[in-house]
Design a protein around this motif. Structure first.
Motif, short mmCIF file in Angstrom:
data_model
loop_
_atom_site.label_atom_id
_atom_site.label_comp_id
_atom_site.label_asym_id
_atom_site.label_seq_id
_atom_site.Cartn_x
_atom_site.Cartn_y
_atom_site.Cartn_z
N THR A 103 2.86 1.06 -3.45
CA THR A 103 1.53 1.45 -3.92
C THR A 103 1.06 2.79 -3.38
OG1 THR A 103 0.29 0.45 -2.10
CG2 THR A 103 0.89 -1.02 -3.91
N GLY A 104 1.87 3.48 -2.60
CA GLY A 104 1.44 4.76 -2.05
C GLY A 104 0.45 4.62 -0.90
N ALA A 105 0.40 3.44 -0.29
CA ALA A 105 -0.55 3.22 0.81
C ALA A 105 -0.13 3.99 2.06
CB ALA A 105 -0.64 1.73 1.12
N ILE A 106 -1.14 4.47 2.78
CA ILE A 106 -0.90 5.14 4.05
C ILE A 106 -1.42 4.24 5.17
CG2 ILE A 106 -1.40 7.20 5.45
CD1 ILE A 106 -1.87 8.71 2.81
N ASP A 107 -0.54 3.82 6.05
CA ASP A 107 -0.97 3.01 7.18
C ASP A 107 -1.94 3.81 8.05
OD1 ASP A 107 0.53 0.75 6.46
OD2 ASP A 107 2.32 1.48 7.49
N PRO A 108 -2.80 3.12 8.81
CA PRO A 108 -3.77 3.85 9.66
C PRO A 108 -3.07 4.54 10.83
CG PRO A 108 -4.03 1.45 9.88
CD PRO A 108 -2.95 1.66 8.88
N LEU A 109 -2.55 5.72 10.56
CA LEU A 109 -1.65 6.38 11.51
C LEU A 109 -2.32 6.74 12.83
CD1 LEU A 109 0.31 8.70 9.04
CD2 LEU A 109 0.87 6.38 9.78
#
Ligand SMILES: *Cc1c(COP(=O)(O)O)cnc(C)c1O
Length: 480
Positions: free
Chosen positions: A247-253
């Motif tokens: 889904t193109g999600a970005i983890d909370p880096l």
């Protein structure tokens, strides 16, 4: 002339003809179907063809390519291709591959231009995503999978060294505390492959649940780490995602970087797809990053990159210099420490040239524009989906990915029938040649997944995708 030699004038004619062929191929791409399925006989002919006893003339070989190979491209050169995470080749990258092959160096190391081109191209990648350039090291590899393997090998080496032992000497055969590797439920399968190859085994992977935006839940990660420590295991690394493939999600880096700092864990970020679009999300705090210029940057495959914050540590994880390769700085073929000391490969291709040329052609603002355009087109696609009563969106737009399904009113809520229907919709759309999209599974639902990655895709192309999905869906559900 005896093959493989070709006399210069003959080579020139062949080369010019191929430039014409490729130019026509690019120029006519919109006129052709996105994808043309192969006939069984065509597959069989290609697969079973015997190698001739005598060599063939180049003209004959090229003609065979033109008629049997080129018409059945994968489709990712077409602006209506939305499948997987595959971009078209940047034209200058196509030319670069020709030049790179003509020089044909091994980029294992040494004191020749290709080495310095790779150093520059990798530094540009670091600068583009805000990764530290001082003390760090990066190198080009085949893609995100080997980049992740390389980054996590460094992580494993580091963790063992922290505990006072050498994984390079011992391997994992001495009954040490079992390593635990964290990734989210949406982590890429290459993380699993890496765990297998590094001898950790997939049992060492803890898949952290995701939130409603498909991002890793940090509180769940925190409690899993505590539980594993209490059980005598050795948490060592979090492999987060900057742009999941689903889904193109970005983890909370940034949060993950804080947590990894506090827990003394290695933070690897799989940014194979999304790193160039996730600038400012916290990538710069990762210990290692996997990034695929052959995805968003349109560098012709294969071109992946691994970036490691502590360059010396990466060298310690891989350096092995056999006697026949020992060199001294500034003497003979010495130069900088060899790339082969930082990764798996010895002989290495001149991948850097296509990256170096493509990045220069784009410029920094060209990269930003490309990313912004694709993300805007994905938002546009999502709006079209949301405005269609027979379509249902299944995830928030992440970077340039839109997840949805065909779901007419009479079937809403009937996941079983919708799963079967949407699978047929996808297959039918793919075979139609009108557009191309692929699938994922989200919360048990068969999901149509469109990823915008072509530099020439327009709003009209996105609208055409929506139309073909709706028409196909309507036709297939009427047939039932
Ligand atoms: C493509 C991809 C990979 C794997 O990279 P390859 O270049 O195929 O080896 C890993 N992670 C993500 C998120 C990807 O999109």
């Amino acid at each position: 002339m005896t093959p493989p030699a070709i006399d210069p004038e003959h080579f020139r004619r062949l080369g010019h003809a191929l430039v014409d062929l490729v130019t026509d191929h690019f120029a006519g791409i919109r006129e052709r179907p996105v994808f043309r399925p192969m006939q069984p006989a065509e597959r069989a002919t290609l697969m079973q063809e015997a190698l001739g006893e005598a060599g063939a003339r180049p003209e004959v070989i090229i003609e065979r390519f033109r008629t049997a190979v080129l018409p059945h491209a994968m489709g990712n050169g077409h602006p209506r291709f939305f499948g997987w995470v595959n971009s078209p080749p940047a034209p200058i990258g196509v030319l670069a591959d020709f030049l790179a092959a003509a020089m044909n160096p091994s980029c294992a190391g040494g004191d020749h231009a290709a080495i310095y081109v790779e150093r520059a191209a990798v530094r540009w990648l670091m600068e583009l995503i805000g990764f530290p350039t001082e003390g760090s090291m990066g190198l080009l590899v085949s893609g995100g999978s080997v980049a992740t393997l390389t980054g996590l090998a460094a992580a494993r080496h580091w963790a063992a060294a922290q505990d006072g032992w050498s994984v390079r000497n011992e391997g994992l055969q001495h009954g040490r505390r079992p390593f635990v590797l964290y990734t989210s439920e949406q982590g890429h399968s290459c993380i699993e492959k890496t765990a297998e190859l590094l001898g950790l085994g997939t049992d060492a992977i803890h898949a952290v649940p995701v939130d409603e935006q498909f991002r890793m839940r940090v509180p769940d990660l925190r409690s899993a780490i505590a539980a594993h420590r209490a059980a005598g295991k050795r948490p060592f690394c979090v492999a987060a995602s900057a742009g999941t493939v689903g889904t193109g999600a970005i983890d909370p880096l940034a949060e993950l970087a804080d947590l990894c700092g506090a827990e003394r864990l290695w933070l690897h970020v799989d940014g194979a797809y999304g790193a160039v679009a996730a600038v400012g999300a916290g990538l710069e705090r990762a210990d290692s990053v996997a990034l695929d210029p052959h995805k968003w940057l349109s560098v012709p495959v294969e071109c992946g990159a691994v970036l490691v914050r502590d360059g010396e540590l990466l060298r310690q994880a891989f350096s092995l210099v056999p006697a026949y390769l020992r060199t001294e700085p500034d003497r003979g073929f010495g130069g900088l420490p060899w790339f082969s000391e930082y990764g798996v490969q010895q002989t290495r291709g001149f991948r850097a040239l296509k990256l170096w040329m493509t990045l220069q052609h784009l410029g920094r603002s060209g990269v930003q524009d490309l990313v912004a355009r694709h993300m805007a087109l994905a938002e546009h696609l999502a709006r079209l989906v949301d405005a269609s009563p027979d379509l249902e969106r299944l995830a928030p737009v992440g970077l340039s990915v839109v997840c949805f399904r065909y779901a007419p009113a009479q079937l809403r809520g009937d996941d079983e029938r919708l799963n079967a229907l949407n699978k047929r919709v996808m297959e039918t759309v793919q075979a139609s040649g009108a557009a191309f999209l692929t699938q994922t599974t989200l919360r048990g639902r068969f999901t149509l997944r469109a990823c915008v990655l072509h530099y020439a895709t327009t709003a009209a192309d996105v609208a055409a995708l929506v139309d073909v999905v709706r028409q196909t869906g309507a036709r297939l559900s009427a047939e039932r």
